[in-house]
Motif scaffolding. Structure first.
Motif, PDB file in Angstrom:
ATOM      1  N   THR A 203       0.852  -1.190   0.000  1.00 49.76           N
ATOM      2  CA  THR A 203       0.000   0.000   0.000  1.00 49.76           C
ATOM      3  C   THR A 203       0.887   1.240   0.000  1.00 49.76           C
ATOM      4  OG1 THR A 203      -1.693  -1.147   1.269  1.00 49.76           O
ATOM      5  CG2 THR A 203      -1.774   1.253   1.309  1.00 49.76           C
ATOM      6  N   LEU A 205       1.225   5.213   0.806  1.00 44.82           N
ATOM      7  CA  LEU A 205       0.641   6.337   1.539  1.00 44.82           C
ATOM      8  C   LEU A 205       1.370   7.590   1.070  1.00 44.82           C
ATOM      9  CD1 LEU A 205       0.564   4.667   5.087  1.00 44.82           C
ATOM     10  CD2 LEU A 205      -1.298   4.811   3.439  1.00 44.82           C
ATOM     11  N   GLN A 212      -1.147   8.219  -8.165  1.00 43.59           N
ATOM     12  CA  GLN A 212      -1.801   6.931  -7.892  1.00 43.59           C
ATOM     13  C   GLN A 212      -1.629   5.931  -9.040  1.00 43.59           C
ATOM     14  OE1 GLN A 212      -6.073   7.117  -7.206  1.00 43.59           O
ATOM     15  NE2 GLN A 212      -6.013   5.183  -6.092  1.00 43.59           N
ATOM     16  N   GLU A 222      -2.732  -1.080  -3.293  1.00 44.90           N
ATOM     17  CA  GLU A 222      -3.649  -0.015  -2.858  1.00 44.90           C
ATOM     18  C   GLU A 222      -2.878   1.290  -2.721  1.00 44.90           C
ATOM     19  OE1 GLU A 222      -6.778  -1.218   0.085  1.00 44.90           O
ATOM     20  OE2 GLU A 222      -5.333  -2.825   0.496  1.00 44.90           O
ATOM     21  N   TYR A 223      -3.609   2.392  -2.755  1.00 42.38           N
ATOM     22  CA  TYR A 223      -2.966   3.717  -2.742  1.00 42.38           C
ATOM     23  C   TYR A 223      -3.880   4.682  -2.007  1.00 42.38           C
ATOM     24  CZ  TYR A 223       0.152   7.236  -4.870  1.00 42.38           C
ATOM     25  OH  TYR A 223       1.101   8.205  -5.110  1.00 42.38           O
ATOM     26  N   PHE A 224      -3.356   5.383  -1.028  1.00 46.63           N
ATOM     27  CA  PHE A 224      -4.171   6.314  -0.245  1.00 46.63           C
ATOM     28  C   PHE A 224      -3.470   7.666  -0.101  1.00 46.63           C
ATOM     29  CE2 PHE A 224      -5.560   2.148   1.043  1.00 46.63           C
ATOM     30  CZ  PHE A 224      -6.936   2.272   1.201  1.00 46.63           C
ATOM     31  N   THR A 226      -2.571  10.748   2.299  1.00 50.18           N
ATOM     32  CA  THR A 226      -2.464  11.029   3.729  1.00 50.18           C
ATOM     33  C   THR A 226      -3.048  12.403   4.072  1.00 50.18           C
ATOM     34  OG1 THR A 226      -0.211  11.816   3.325  1.00 50.18           O
ATOM     35  CG2 THR A 226      -0.460   9.556   4.099  1.00 50.18           C
ATOM     36  N   ASP A 228      -5.995  13.082   3.408  1.00 51.43           N
ATOM     37  CA  ASP A 228      -7.386  12.761   3.729  1.00 51.43           C
ATOM     38  C   ASP A 228      -7.427  12.095   5.108  1.00 51.43           C
ATOM     39  OD1 ASP A 228      -9.882  11.713   4.006  1.00 51.43           O
ATOM     40  OD2 ASP A 228      -9.893  10.624   2.099  1.00 51.43           O
ATOM     41  N   THR A 231      -8.230   8.387   5.654  1.00 46.15           N
ATOM     42  CA  THR A 231      -7.233   7.338   5.399  1.00 46.15           C
ATOM     43  C   THR A 231      -6.791   6.695   6.709  1.00 46.15           C
ATOM     44  OG1 THR A 231      -6.452   8.348   3.376  1.00 46.15           O
ATOM     45  CG2 THR A 231      -4.853   6.983   4.542  1.00 46.15           C
ATOM     46  N   GLN A 234      -9.595   4.539   8.171  1.00 44.00           N
ATOM     47  CA  GLN A 234      -9.852   3.341   7.369  1.00 44.00           C
ATOM     48  C   GLN A 234      -8.758   2.276   7.527  1.00 44.00           C
ATOM     49  OE1 GLN A 234     -10.507   4.477   3.315  1.00 44.00           O
ATOM     50  NE2 GLN A 234     -10.695   2.346   2.619  1.00 44.00           N
ATOM     51  N   LEU A 235      -7.518   2.728   7.689  1.00 47.46           N
ATOM     52  CA  LEU A 235      -6.391   1.781   7.687  1.00 47.46           C
ATOM     53  C   LEU A 235      -5.877   1.455   9.099  1.00 47.46           C
ATOM     54  CD1 LEU A 235      -4.334   3.187   4.656  1.00 47.46           C
ATOM     55  CD2 LEU A 235      -5.982   1.306   4.661  1.00 47.46           C
TER      56      LEU A 235
END
Ligand code: NAP
Ligand code: ZN
Length: 348
Positions: A203, A205, A212, A222-224, A226, A228, A231, A234-235
């Protein structure tokens, strides 16, 4: 002595500019390498700008070096003229302490000799790095490079590659393990490729979702973003291992909250300012906060062989030496996709 053209920093605040200096004469155990490519690592910027202590000017950065052997000393047995060769962040160490005996030359108890900013054993002069035409290094600290890899794309393996490979291997990234990489820059993008090749679930971050598509193409599952706050909700409790490659201070407690029980956050990013940790972020899940520095010579060779076998190189933007100041500005703006590499033939 061999006159060598280079790009050097003359002070913390002025642009890098051409310079020439003399490399030592070839000793019996030395390998002389004509440098083809040298990567631009964020550590070069920290050093040039005196963000870390101890910079002596003029200084020649560069520790992601790939080139061809042009001469070898009489006692050299594993390299011959014409071979591809590589040099990373280390050019020597005491070679007899417990760390060196274990192949952990980067943790040499008597102090390793860095490729730049160290003191050369043979001459007492400052070591000077790979933003230069050639380098002379004792055989034990020269790596073999497969001709299966594009030499420009291979250069960043010598720092960004080994710095991420070492903790990924040490903390057993592999099938069934959830690994997060913080920051998709030079080190981060190598961490993604290597962790993916090792079989881990990866993943990214990153500060935003701008990269992305690239991250997923490089091997992230996966890609999020930081930026937001969702994030971090959720993680929460998700990862076995987090590799933090960020060159600036981050809110460690927020990231420690993303670790599963017994998880480890390993810092490879090296900001000058101290980071703070609330111990409850660790106590709550028997979590660990760790650090890791580059890698020893044997592990670096293992990493280069692993990358050749898996066809892994860096994503590079090749530049001429006179573009290096512009490249530094883009690195500082997190606008690097994903490593600048200097074509050192442009120095002459
Ligand atoms: P880089 O290419 O500049 O990548 C760093 C990435 O961190 C950026 O691309 C960005 O990724 C993220 N970032 C930057 N500023 C940030 C901020 N203020 N907040 C949050 N994220 C930020 O640098 P690098 O060459 O990979 O080097 C990274 C760090 O590792 C440097 O400090 C370097 O000195 C250190 N280093 C350590 C070792 C070691 O042995 N431990 C070896 C080599 C380098 P996003 O845009 O994706 O957010
Ligand atoms: Zn580096």
């Amino acid at each position: 002595m061999i006159k060598t053209q280079a790009y050097a920093a003359y002070s913390a605040t002025t642009p890098l500019a051409p310079w020439s200096f003399e490399r030592r004469d070839l000793g019996p155990h030395d390998v002389q390498i004509q440098i083809l490519f040298c990567g631009v690592c964020h550590s070069d910027l920290h050093t040039v700008r005196s963000e870390w202590p101890g910079t002596v000017y003029p200084m020649v950065p560069g520790h992601e070096i790939v080139g061809r052997v042009t001469a070898v000393g009489a006692g050299v047995s594993s390299f011959k003229v014409g071979d591809l060769a590589a040099v990373g962040c280390l050019v020597d160490s005491c070679q007899h302490c417990a760390s060196c005996a274990e192949g952990l030359e980067q943790y040499c108890e008597n102090g390793f000799i860095g490729t730049y900013g160290g003191v050369e054993k043979e001459t007492g002069q400052p070591t000077r790095g790979g933003y230069s035409e050639r380098i002379i290094v004792t055989e034990k600290f020269v790596l073999h490079l497969s001709d299966k890899l594009d030499p420009a794309a291979a250069a960043p393996l010598l720092c960004a590659g080994i710095t991420t490979y070492a903790p990924l291997r040490h903390w057993n990234a592999g099938p069934g393990k959830k690994v997060a990489v913080v920051g998709l820059g030079g080190l981060g993008h190598m961490a993604v490729k290597i962790a993916h090749a090792l079989g881990a679930h990866v993943t990214v971050l990153s500060q935003s979702l701008k990269k992305q598509e690239d991250g997923l193409r490089l091997g992230a599952d996966e890609y999020f973003a930081t930026s937001d706050p969702g994030t971090f909700e959720q993680l929460a409790g998700r990862f076995d291992l987090i590799v933090n490659t960020v060159s600036a201070a981050i809110d460690l407690d927020a990231y420690l909250g993303l670790l599963a029980v017994d998880g480890t956050l390993v810092n490879v990013g090296a900001p000058a300012d101290p980071l703070s940790v609330n111990v409850f972020s660790l106590i709550g899940g028997r979590r660990s906060f760790a650090g890791s520095m580059i890698g020893g010579i044997a592990l670096t060779q293992e990493m280069l062989d692993f990358c050749a076998q898996h066809g892994i190189g860096a994503e590079v933007e090749v530049i001429s030496a006179d573009m290096v100041n512009e490249a530094y500005e883009r690195v500082l703006a997190s606008d690097v996709r994903y490593r600048f590499v200097i074509d050192t033939s442009t120095l002459a």
